[in-house]
Motif scaffolding. Structure first.
Motif, PDB file in Angstrom:
ATOM      1  N   LYS A 122       0.827  -1.215   0.000  1.00 57.98           N
ATOM      2  CA  LYS A 122       0.000   0.000   0.000  1.00 57.98           C
ATOM      3  C   LYS A 122       0.862   1.266   0.000  1.00 57.98           C
ATOM      4  CE  LYS A 122      -3.831   2.238   2.484  1.00 57.98           C
ATOM      5  NZ  LYS A 122      -4.659   2.395   1.281  1.00 57.98           N
ATOM      6  N   TYR A 123       2.022   1.187   0.652  1.00 57.87           N
ATOM      7  CA  TYR A 123       2.926   2.344   0.756  1.00 57.87           C
ATOM      8  C   TYR A 123       4.321   1.925   0.278  1.00 57.87           C
ATOM      9  CZ  TYR A 123      -0.783   3.880   3.946  1.00 57.87           C
ATOM     10  OH  TYR A 123      -1.991   4.209   4.499  1.00 57.87           O
ATOM     11  N   ALA A 143       3.377   8.039   4.666  1.00 58.80           N
ATOM     12  CA  ALA A 143       2.095   7.491   5.137  1.00 58.80           C
ATOM     13  C   ALA A 143       1.711   8.233   6.405  1.00 58.80           C
ATOM     14  CB  ALA A 143       2.222   6.000   5.425  1.00 58.80           C
ATOM     15  N   ARG A 144       0.465   8.586   6.525  1.00 60.83           N
ATOM     16  CA  ARG A 144       0.005   9.312   7.706  1.00 60.83           C
ATOM     17  C   ARG A 144      -0.157   8.355   8.890  1.00 60.83           C
ATOM     18  NH1 ARG A 144      -0.987  14.418   6.914  1.00 60.83           N
ATOM     19  NH2 ARG A 144      -1.402  15.230   4.820  1.00 60.83           N
ATOM     20  N   ASN A 146      -2.162   8.401  11.401  1.00 63.48           N
ATOM     21  CA  ASN A 146      -3.533   7.995  11.754  1.00 63.48           C
ATOM     22  C   ASN A 146      -4.074   6.925  10.798  1.00 63.48           C
ATOM     23  OD1 ASN A 146      -3.862   9.639   9.540  1.00 63.48           O
ATOM     24  ND2 ASN A 146      -5.416  10.963  10.453  1.00 63.48           N
ATOM     25  N   GLU A 147      -3.588   6.909   9.546  1.00 59.59           N
ATOM     26  CA  GLU A 147      -4.012   5.880   8.602  1.00 59.59           C
ATOM     27  C   GLU A 147      -3.470   4.506   9.017  1.00 59.59           C
ATOM     28  OE1 GLU A 147      -2.815   7.040   4.731  1.00 59.59           O
ATOM     29  OE2 GLU A 147      -4.203   8.727   4.605  1.00 59.59           O
ATOM     30  N   LYS A 150      -5.165   2.852  12.020  1.00 56.99           N
ATOM     31  CA  LYS A 150      -6.450   2.200  11.753  1.00 56.99           C
ATOM     32  C   LYS A 150      -6.258   0.707  11.488  1.00 56.99           C
ATOM     33  CE  LYS A 150      -8.683   6.266   9.674  1.00 56.99           C
ATOM     34  NZ  LYS A 150      -9.211   6.837   8.412  1.00 56.99           N
ATOM     35  N   ASP A 162       5.090  11.974  10.984  1.00 54.48           N
ATOM     36  CA  ASP A 162       5.144  11.653   9.559  1.00 54.48           C
ATOM     37  C   ASP A 162       6.481  12.081   8.967  1.00 54.48           C
ATOM     38  OD1 ASP A 162       2.573  10.770   9.905  1.00 54.48           O
ATOM     39  OD2 ASP A 162       1.631  12.529   9.007  1.00 54.48           O
TER      40      ASP A 162
END
Length: 260
Positions: A122-123, A143-144, A146-147, A150, A162
């Motif tokens: 994903k990243y 990548a943040r 908070n993401e 989750k 970050d």
């Protein structure tokens, strides 16, 4: 406890460049003798190659640009030492001295390998991950926080906040992340930037694979020039390692994640 870094970590970029150069050597020759060291960071890539192969600078520059982007390229190519070359002229014999260890992977190590690959899918940017009995640490650039939290609510994510990663914050050199590549099987020699005659490649791969099959510690040693290791002809160990490298797509692909 285990650490894993992804293919965009600066050390792995160095390993991947070295692997790509070994792939080039095998395209030019069935049994090349080659050793590659890479140091890269902050806009410059230094490469030193010792080899029996006649490389084209164009091929090496294209590999560096494809993997690392727009960097200044400092490339030195010299012939392999004549004594090392003569050791391999007749039979396939051990091309290095060393001690080697293969260890079965733990559930924790397999788990982190899956986590690292999932995050990277994903990243696809510089990242480092650590897992032990008490915690999971995720340092993932671009990548943040908070993401990521989750997906991994109990993890420690980007402790400094970050970040952008890559050569903005670090440099890379070949064979600096052997724990990430080999886990508890770490030995004195590095896995990347060498041909299959080198025990650092073939015996390390052989010992690791044997440990996974037999689920026990495998410890081996060899001297340069040996024709038998672990009771097998050295040529057989080289062929086992060759099949493994071929099965994953070559030396550059091998450098992306190492052995697990």
């Amino acid at each position: 406890m285990i650490e894993k870094v992804n293919p965009k970590h600066p050390y792995k970029i160095a390993d991947r460049i070295a692997g790509a150069i070994v792939d080039i050597a095998y395209k030019n020759c069935d049994n090349p003798k080659v050793a590659v060291e890479v140091l890269i960071g902050h806009g410059v890539c230094h490469v030193i190659i010792e080899s029996t192969v006649n490389f084209k600078y164009k091929d090496i520059k294209e590999a560096i640009a494809r993997i690392a982007g727009n960097v200044k390229k400092d490339i030195v190519i010299v012939p392999q030492d004549k004594h090392l070359s003569s050791n391999q002229k007749r039979n396939i014999r051990c091309g290095d001295n060393g001690i080697f260890k293969g260890v079965p992977l733990t559930l924790e190590q397999k788990q982190l390998s899956k986590i690292a690959r999932k995050i990277y899918s994903k990243y696809p940017y510089d990242g480092k991950y650590i897992l032990d009995d008490a915690k999971l640490i995720i340092c993932q650039s671009n990548a943040r926080k908070n993401e990521l939290e989750k997906f991994y609510p109990n993890a420690i994510v980007n402790p400094l906040g970050d970040w952008t990663g890559g050569f903005n914050v670090d440099t890379g050199a070949t064979n600096r992340k052997l724990g990430s590549d080999m886990s508890d099987s770490v030995t004195g020699g590095g896995l990347h930037g060498k041909d299959l005659s080198k025990a650092d490649i073939s015996v390390n791969i052989y010992a690791f694979l044997k440990a996974q099959v037999e689920q026990r510690l495998i410890e081996l040693s060899c001297a340069i020039g040996d024709e038998v290791v672990d009771g097998k002809p050295y040529s057989e160990i080289v062929n086992i390692a060759r099949k493994y490298i071929d099965s994953i797509g070559g030396f550059e692909k091998f450098a992306e994640w190492g052995l697990f």
